[in-house]
Scaffold this motif. Sequence first.
Motif, PDB file in Angstrom:
ATOM      1  N   GLY A   6       8.671 -35.401 -27.441  1.00  0.00           N
ATOM      2  CA  GLY A   6       9.715 -35.570 -26.427  1.00  0.00           C
ATOM      3  C   GLY A   6      10.041 -34.290 -25.686  1.00  0.00           C
ATOM      4  N   ASN A   7       9.265 -33.228 -25.946  1.00  0.00           N
ATOM      5  CA  ASN A   7       9.543 -31.912 -25.369  1.00  0.00           C
ATOM      6  C   ASN A   7       8.778 -31.713 -24.061  1.00  0.00           C
ATOM      7  OD1 ASN A   7       7.215 -32.095 -26.875  1.00  0.00           O
ATOM      8  ND2 ASN A   7       7.182 -29.931 -27.444  1.00  0.00           N
ATOM      9  N   LEU A   8       9.097 -32.531 -23.077  1.00  0.00           N
ATOM     10  CA  LEU A   8       8.357 -32.491 -21.801  1.00  0.00           C
ATOM     11  C   LEU A   8       8.527 -31.173 -21.055  1.00  0.00           C
ATOM     12  CD1 LEU A   8       8.358 -35.890 -19.911  1.00  0.00           C
ATOM     13  CD2 LEU A   8       6.528 -34.737 -21.154  1.00  0.00           C
ATOM     14  N   ASP A  22       4.803 -39.557 -21.104  1.00  0.00           N
ATOM     15  CA  ASP A  22       5.232 -39.019 -22.396  1.00  0.00           C
ATOM     16  C   ASP A  22       4.955 -40.032 -23.516  1.00  0.00           C
ATOM     17  OD1 ASP A  22       6.278 -37.641 -24.461  1.00  0.00           O
ATOM     18  OD2 ASP A  22       8.373 -37.777 -23.823  1.00  0.00           O
ATOM     19  N   ILE A  27       9.561 -43.744 -29.345  1.00  0.00           N
ATOM     20  CA  ILE A  27      10.756 -44.380 -28.780  1.00  0.00           C
ATOM     21  C   ILE A  27      10.341 -45.490 -27.818  1.00  0.00           C
ATOM     22  CG2 ILE A  27      12.758 -43.954 -27.290  1.00  0.00           C
ATOM     23  CD1 ILE A  27      12.657 -41.026 -28.479  1.00  0.00           C
ATOM     24  N   ASN A  28      10.942 -46.657 -27.962  1.00  0.00           N
ATOM     25  CA  ASN A  28      10.661 -47.792 -27.075  1.00  0.00           C
ATOM     26  C   ASN A  28      10.848 -47.379 -25.609  1.00  0.00           C
ATOM     27  OD1 ASN A  28      10.530 -50.178 -25.678  1.00  0.00           O
ATOM     28  ND2 ASN A  28      12.108 -51.244 -26.879  1.00  0.00           N
ATOM     29  N   PRO A  29       9.766 -47.435 -24.788  1.00  0.00           N
ATOM     30  CA  PRO A  29       9.913 -46.990 -23.394  1.00  0.00           C
ATOM     31  C   PRO A  29      10.751 -47.955 -22.546  1.00  0.00           C
ATOM     32  CG  PRO A  29       7.690 -47.831 -23.784  1.00  0.00           C
ATOM     33  CD  PRO A  29       8.381 -47.824 -25.116  1.00  0.00           C
ATOM     34  N   TRP A  31      14.014 -49.252 -22.632  1.00  0.00           N
ATOM     35  CA  TRP A  31      15.285 -49.100 -23.336  1.00  0.00           C
ATOM     36  C   TRP A  31      16.301 -50.185 -22.982  1.00  0.00           C
ATOM     37  CZ3 TRP A  31      13.634 -45.816 -19.417  1.00  0.00           C
ATOM     38  CH2 TRP A  31      14.434 -45.705 -18.296  1.00  0.00           C
ATOM     39  N   GLY A 193      15.447 -47.844 -27.816  1.00  0.00           N
ATOM     40  CA  GLY A 193      15.039 -46.877 -26.795  1.00  0.00           C
ATOM     41  C   GLY A 193      16.196 -46.033 -26.293  1.00  0.00           C
ATOM     42  N   LEU A 194      17.166 -45.773 -27.181  1.00  0.00           N
ATOM     43  CA  LEU A 194      18.383 -45.066 -26.763  1.00  0.00           C
ATOM     44  C   LEU A 194      18.534 -43.732 -27.494  1.00  0.00           C
ATOM     45  CD1 LEU A 194      20.850 -48.129 -26.696  1.00  0.00           C
ATOM     46  CD2 LEU A 194      19.885 -46.926 -24.713  1.00  0.00           C
ATOM     47  N   ALA A 195      17.470 -42.941 -27.489  1.00  0.00           N
ATOM     48  CA  ALA A 195      17.521 -41.654 -28.194  1.00  0.00           C
ATOM     49  C   ALA A 195      18.526 -40.695 -27.556  1.00  0.00           C
ATOM     50  CB  ALA A 195      16.138 -41.019 -28.225  1.00  0.00           C
ATOM     51  N   GLY A 196      18.831 -40.912 -26.280  1.00  0.00           N
ATOM     52  CA  GLY A 196      19.736 -40.015 -25.568  1.00  0.00           C
ATOM     53  C   GLY A 196      21.189 -40.130 -25.961  1.00  0.00           C
ATOM     54  N   ILE A 197      21.571 -41.249 -26.612  1.00  0.00           N
ATOM     55  CA  ILE A 197      23.000 -41.412 -26.925  1.00  0.00           C
ATOM     56  C   ILE A 197      23.384 -40.785 -28.256  1.00  0.00           C
ATOM     57  CG2 ILE A 197      23.113 -43.545 -25.560  1.00  0.00           C
ATOM     58  CD1 ILE A 197      23.475 -45.132 -28.125  1.00  0.00           C
ATOM     59  N   ARG A 198      22.416 -40.416 -29.076  1.00  0.00           N
ATOM     60  CA  ARG A 198      22.662 -39.805 -30.388  1.00  0.00           C
ATOM     61  C   ARG A 198      23.484 -40.728 -31.273  1.00  0.00           C
ATOM     62  NH1 ARG A 198      18.997 -38.389 -30.871  1.00  0.00           N
ATOM     63  NH2 ARG A 198      19.380 -36.947 -32.558  1.00  0.00           N
TER      64      ARG A 198
END
Lengths: 326, 326
Positions: A6-8, A22, A27-29, A31, A193-198
């Motif tokens: 995930g380190n684009l 990526d 992670i489910n693309p 989301w 697919g919600l890795a951004g919400i922590r």
Amino acid sequence: MLEHGGNLRDAAKRFGRDDWIDLSTGINPHWYPAPALDGKAWHRLPEPDPALLTAAQAFYGAPHMLPVAGTQAAIQALPRLRKPSRVTVSAPSYAEHAHHWAGHGHTMTLTPYGQLEQAVAHNDVVVVVNPNNPTGAIVPAAQLLQWADQLAARGGWLVVDEAFGDTAQHNSVAAHTARPGLIVLRSVGKFFGLAGIRLGFVAACSDLLRELADQLGPWTISGPAQQIALSALTDRAWQTSTRTQLQASGERLHTLLAGHGITSSGTPLFQWWAEPQAEQFWQHMAERGIWVRLFTQAARGIRLGLPPDEASWQRLHTALTQWTNK
Amino acid sequence: MLEHGGNLRDAAKRFGRDDWIDLSTGINPHWYPAPALDGKAWHRLPEPDPALLTAAQAFYGAPHMLPVAGTQAAIQALPRLRKPSRVTVSAPSYAEHAHHWAGHGHTMTLTPYGQLEQAVAHNDVVVVVNPNNPTGAIVPAAQLLQWADQLAARGGWLVVDEAFGDTAQHNSVAAHTARPGLIVLRSVGKFFGLAGIRLGFVAACSDLLRELADQLGPWTISGPAQQIALSALTDRAWQTSTRTQLQASGERLHTLLAGHGITSSGTPLFQWWAEPQAEQFWQHMAERGIWVRLFTQAARGIRLGLPPDEASWQRLHTALTQWTNK
């Protein structure tokens, strides 16, 4: 800090393009679409919402749960909750477990999946990722419950990281976590697919969850994360169609790799194989704007997540053909 | 866990109404409006955005910073970064500092604001909240820098919690944190009214920030929090008009209380006073749907945040009049 997918930004820095596909995470693309949020979700100190807990317990089938700011928060906190112990972590698996159990006075060893059975007898804590990341290996639930009993009888713990368990719920042990000593980690980031919400959840007996909550402190889950997850965890229609879709995509990826002579294993969200020319494969893909996950440590090989759209599937197909014909 | 303001669910449970005016925190009721978010902010693992760091360093005037999931995350982590030390925390002040420094083998004492000068000589770590919460007391920057030098000469730390410092930037010591041993905490929640996103910043020398980052682990700041904060921290027009507005509102609250015989102190975001009948005042207000912050420990008294609208100002006015005429 350990390296992760995930380190684009790293990809762009090293290879200097801006058209990356990526595939470096699992992670489910596709989301879960965030619902319209109450403006106060951004504003107010985020009190824990009992409705979110109820929804999580129903979705994961667990008697008691604690929301945490991503599985990562629990992985970091659990080693702090025990006096120095003999700990073994299944290997290869998600590297953050071993990284954190290696501190705090514990004696940490790595145990190959095939030898976990014997390791249970000599350890106070056993950590298993199920299904495993990156190999997809599975330990049957009945086996895990037997180990949990053995460990609990000595005051030990079995920690089962089910971060990729949402497409294999039949093999989850989350329902059995009211007993002391069995701890299950679930992630909202991967399947939804919600890795951004922590956001993730820990299932365990109430005493341990109380200690963990004290350790993590107040307001760990943001207001927006609570609102979005409540919607995602109760949306049965989306969950059902997503399971079907991920199953099909996972099989498509497996078949695509097989068509290029690569025998892979994994879950519907990723495929992995022990690639003898791992660095070269990674470099080959990066030069074509495809960012894959290279493992050079315990698990030497490559992990691929799901392409987000048809054009990406085609670019992956072309790059694999070029690799095979090299 | 310690009790805090903003706990409206507790208010509703105890007093059973749904028309609460929440004055129990010091959070700006006119929050920064969240910009439209890139959908990928919810989806992707949140890589640290260098633009956010640049924006924060410019806004706070600090040479090096680390974003954290709310000041709370730093308050919990800092005590873990030192061997057992003699620590003193200014009192009364935000209770989480003393709570966390009391563990991890440290010897923790509380020091009244007036005696901090002497305490610097006998301690390795001194924690000051500036301006103070809840009293609004201020230690001049020059004084703090002198203490920081004294402590640093012995390998000690001065921790300055400037969570309410955005309306008193002239007295911030954030600009001086390149030196070892001076650590400043800033909060995005209060001034910007964005407590729900869980974001704060630590200013300190790079070595300490690196240790702190390792301690806190990866992906601590959600994707949406990064996007919203980048917008808020660079919006000079909003910041300027908000400073003016908060100044006026703070004075209005001070004057309103004075008109009811209450001599208060504080910051533009809250007023506080040592109320002899604190429990009765709290009960009186709660029965009228106004949730205030009752302090029964170190600081015995009441703290009031800013009413969000004219109707709330009027309800507060009426409730105060009824209290005075009791």
